[in-house]
Design an enzyme around this catalytic site. Structure first.
Site, PDB file in Angstrom:
ATOM      1  N   ASP A  87      -5.119 -13.557  -3.045  1.00  5.64           N
ATOM      2  CA  ASP A  87      -4.524 -13.284  -1.740  1.00  5.64           C
ATOM      3  C   ASP A  87      -4.697 -14.568  -0.947  1.00  5.64           C
ATOM      4  OD1 ASP A  87      -3.727 -10.739  -2.228  1.00  5.64           O
ATOM      5  OD2 ASP A  87      -4.891  -9.802  -0.624  1.00  5.64           O
ATOM      6  N   HIS A 124       0.878  -1.180   0.000  1.00  2.36           N
ATOM      7  CA  HIS A 124       0.000   0.000   0.000  1.00  2.36           C
ATOM      8  C   HIS A 124       0.915   1.229   0.000  1.00  2.36           C
ATOM      9  CE1 HIS A 124      -2.495  -2.954   2.270  1.00  2.36           C
ATOM     10  NE2 HIS A 124      -3.533  -2.358   1.733  1.00  2.36           N
ATOM     11  N   ASP A 139       2.335   1.856   3.318  1.00  6.32           N
ATOM     12  CA  ASP A 139       3.338   0.901   3.809  1.00  6.32           C
ATOM     13  C   ASP A 139       4.745   1.361   3.461  1.00  6.32           C
ATOM     14  OD1 ASP A 139       1.303  -0.910   4.545  1.00  6.32           O
ATOM     15  OD2 ASP A 139       1.339  -1.863   2.563  1.00  6.32           O
ATOM     16  N   ASP A 188     -11.838 -13.499   9.486  1.00  7.51           N
ATOM     17  CA  ASP A 188     -10.693 -13.203   8.619  1.00  7.51           C
ATOM     18  C   ASP A 188      -9.434 -13.075   9.475  1.00  7.51           C
ATOM     19  OD1 ASP A 188      -9.049 -12.418   6.585  1.00  7.51           O
ATOM     20  OD2 ASP A 188      -9.855 -10.392   6.422  1.00  7.51           O
ATOM     21  N   ASP A 206      -6.421 -14.209   8.747  1.00  7.30           N
ATOM     22  CA  ASP A 206      -5.202 -14.045   7.944  1.00  7.30           C
ATOM     23  C   ASP A 206      -4.051 -14.941   8.403  1.00  7.30           C
ATOM     24  OD1 ASP A 206      -6.411 -12.203   6.310  1.00  7.30           O
ATOM     25  OD2 ASP A 206      -5.512 -10.451   7.240  1.00  7.30           O
ATOM     26  N   HIS A 231     -11.635 -14.105   2.682  1.00  6.70           N
ATOM     27  CA  HIS A 231     -12.811 -13.304   2.339  1.00  6.70           C
ATOM     28  C   HIS A 231     -13.902 -14.173   1.725  1.00  6.70           C
ATOM     29  CE1 HIS A 231     -10.111  -9.454   1.817  1.00  6.70           C
ATOM     30  NE2 HIS A 231      -9.963 -10.034   3.000  1.00  6.70           N
TER      31      HIS A 231
HETATM   32  C1  XUL Z   1      -7.994  -6.750   4.053  1.00  4.06           C
HETATM   33  C2  XUL Z   1      -7.143  -7.108   2.917  1.00  4.06           C
HETATM   34  C3  XUL Z   1      -6.215  -6.055   2.415  1.00  4.06           C
HETATM   35  C4  XUL Z   1      -6.088  -5.997   0.923  1.00  4.06           C
HETATM   36  C5  XUL Z   1      -5.226  -4.873   0.417  1.00  4.06           C
HETATM   37  O1  XUL Z   1      -8.804  -7.758   4.512  1.00  4.06           O
HETATM   38  O2  XUL Z   1      -7.165  -8.219   2.449  1.00  4.06           O
HETATM   39  O3  XUL Z   1      -4.996  -6.271   3.011  1.00  4.06           O
HETATM   40  O4  XUL Z   1      -5.525  -7.174   0.428  1.00  4.06           O
HETATM   41  O5  XUL Z   1      -5.704  -3.636   0.795  1.00  4.06           O
HETATM   42 CO    CO Z   2      -6.130  -9.122   0.883  1.00  6.97          CO
END
Ligand code: XUL
Ligand code: CO
Length: 435
Positions: free
Chosen positions: A294, A99, A102, A305, A307, A269
């Site tokens: 992702d 981003h 970042d 979520d 991650d 997601h």
């Molecule tokens: C949030 C997410 C973000 C996007 C990029 O859930 O996945 O990190 O991938 O903005």
């Molecule tokens: Co993402």
């Protein structure tokens, strides 16, 4: 520098029998799978935000880790960039994602933000030229600052729309400058908390125009990469407009953007939207909008979520099967949008997370490739639909036969369709052969 992640020797492939926790056991970048080097098939990327920005903060407590590059100055962000290149060297991964926030300090004004991002893009460009590392995608963070609390594109205040547009303009320009292969839009706060204060139709039109502006600018600056929307149904907002792949596709069609924008599908997601990860990949492939992934996983109990790194090949085989039989990646890749846990405070933990994630994906991709090469599943599906191969059957879908004409067919030649088993148990058992 090498002490940053607790070691200086790069992680290498050592084979399935290896007991070295810092070796790949399944991810051999040079192994040829479906005619491609595994690295070129998977196109793995490390993300800037989780891997170099996460310090253990959660809603109940402060940071648990100290990041040696933390701080708000350009010098800190240079050290952070150096750490990124060192990490990619250790891991042997070619790609990274970021981003705008970042890579550079936000600064005290929009002008300062822009100067900082462009300066740091120059620094990253030098590092990329030195190391051969590449940008899979860039994006703008339009969700962290409180100015975006009611959305960026969908904000009731037009000044916030313009602010977000400025950030997106800068972020796509530096992504282009760095040779990025894609530009991602995740509408983190493009949604609503309550309809009591929201004009939903107006917000959708604002979002449609925002994405169209981005597409127009992409062409103006000659960016050849792909613009990707990343669907997510909720979190942080109660409802997000980019709910899932099918919703995004409907949105793109409504605003005439279906040939310009594809999707970046995140595993966690997909589950949050009530789908499976493979469903979302198959849907995007069927609609012609598959772009990138992702990769991560949720905790099995919470479904939230979280991650986490994707270390469960059994969960990944079907998604990889759908990905690879759909043709695999073109500009996209496998972005590890995953982070270590809050108690993982050893500097090597982030390396271990990626090693396991890459091994999990490699194992699943190899299994999926075997499924494709064997062809047993595909043969079953082809056979199941074989009735549609005849010209007579296809004529019903040609658009030339009316409902009356189709109904008259059965008058001429009475039929009694014979239901056939879908054989799900047989197919699930077949799947076990490859997992
Ligand atoms: C949030 C997410 C973000 C996007 C990029 O859930 O996945 O990190 O991938 O903005
Ligand atoms: Co993402």
């Amino acid at each position: 520098m090498s002490a940053l992640f607790g070691r200086s020797e790069p992680v290498v492939f050592a084979g399935a029998e290896s007991r070295d926790p810092f070796a790949y056991r399944f991810y051999d970048p040079d192994r040829v799978v479906l005619g491609k080097r595994l690295e070129d098939l998977l196109r793995p990327a490390v993300c800037y935000w989780h891997s170099f920005g996460y310090d253990g903060l959660d809603p109940f407590g402060g940071r648990t880790m100290s990041l040696p590059w933390a701080g708000g100055t350009i010098a800190d962000f240079r050290r952070k960039a150096d750490a990124v290149f060192e990490f990619l060297r250790l891991l042997g991964v070619p790609w990274f994602t970021f981003h705008d926030r970042d890579i550079a300090p936000e600064g005290a004004s929009l002008a300062e933000y822009e100067r900082n991002v462009r300066e740091m893009a120059g620094y990253l460009g030098e590092g990329m030229a030195r190391t051969g590392k590449r940008v899979l995608w860039g994006t703008a963070n339009l969700f962290y600052d409180r100015r975006f609390m009611a959305g960026a594109a969908t904000n009731p205040d037009p000044d916030v729309f313009a602010y977000g547009a400025t950030q997106v303009k800068t972020a796509i320009e530096v992504t282009h400058q760095l040779g990025g292969e894609n530009y991602v839009v995740w509408g983190g706060r493009e949604g609503y908390e309550t309809l009591l204060n929201t004009d939903l139709g107006r917000e959708l039109d604002q979002l449609g125009r925002f994405i169209a502006l981005l597409v127009e600018h992409k062409h103006r600056i000659g960016f050849k990469g792909t613009i990707l929307i990343e669907p997510k149904p909720q979190e942080p907002t109660k409802h997000q407009y980019d709910f899932d792949v099918a919703t995004v596709y409907g949105f793109l069609c409504r605003y005439g953007l279906q040939d310009e924008v594809k999707v970046n599908i995140e595993a966690a997601h997909a589950v949050l939207a009530g789908h499976s990860f493979e469903h979302e990949i198959a849907m995007a492939t069927a609609l012609g909008v598959f772009g990138s992934i992702d990769i991560n996983r949720n905790d099995d109990q919470s479904g939230w979520d979280t991650d986490q790194f994707p270390t469960n090949p059994a969960q990944l085989v079907m998604p990889f099967y759908e990905l690879l039989r759909g043709g695999g990646f073109t500009t996209g890749g496998l972005n590890f949008d995953a982070r270590i846990r809050r108690q993982s405070i050893d500097p090597r933990d982030v390396l271990l997370g990626h090693i396991g994630g890459l091994d999990g994906c490699a194992k699943a991709a190899i299994a999926a490739a075997a499924m494709i090469e064997d062809g047993a599943l595909q043969r079953f599906v082809d056979e199941r639909y074989a009735g549609w191969d005849s010209a007579e059957a296809r004529a019903m879908l040609s658009g030339k036969e009316s409902l009356e004409a189709i109904a008259a067919r059965l008058g001429r030649k009475p039929v009694e369709p014979q239901p056939r088993s879908g054989q799900q148990e047989y197919l699930e058992n077949l799947l076990l052969r490859y997992q």
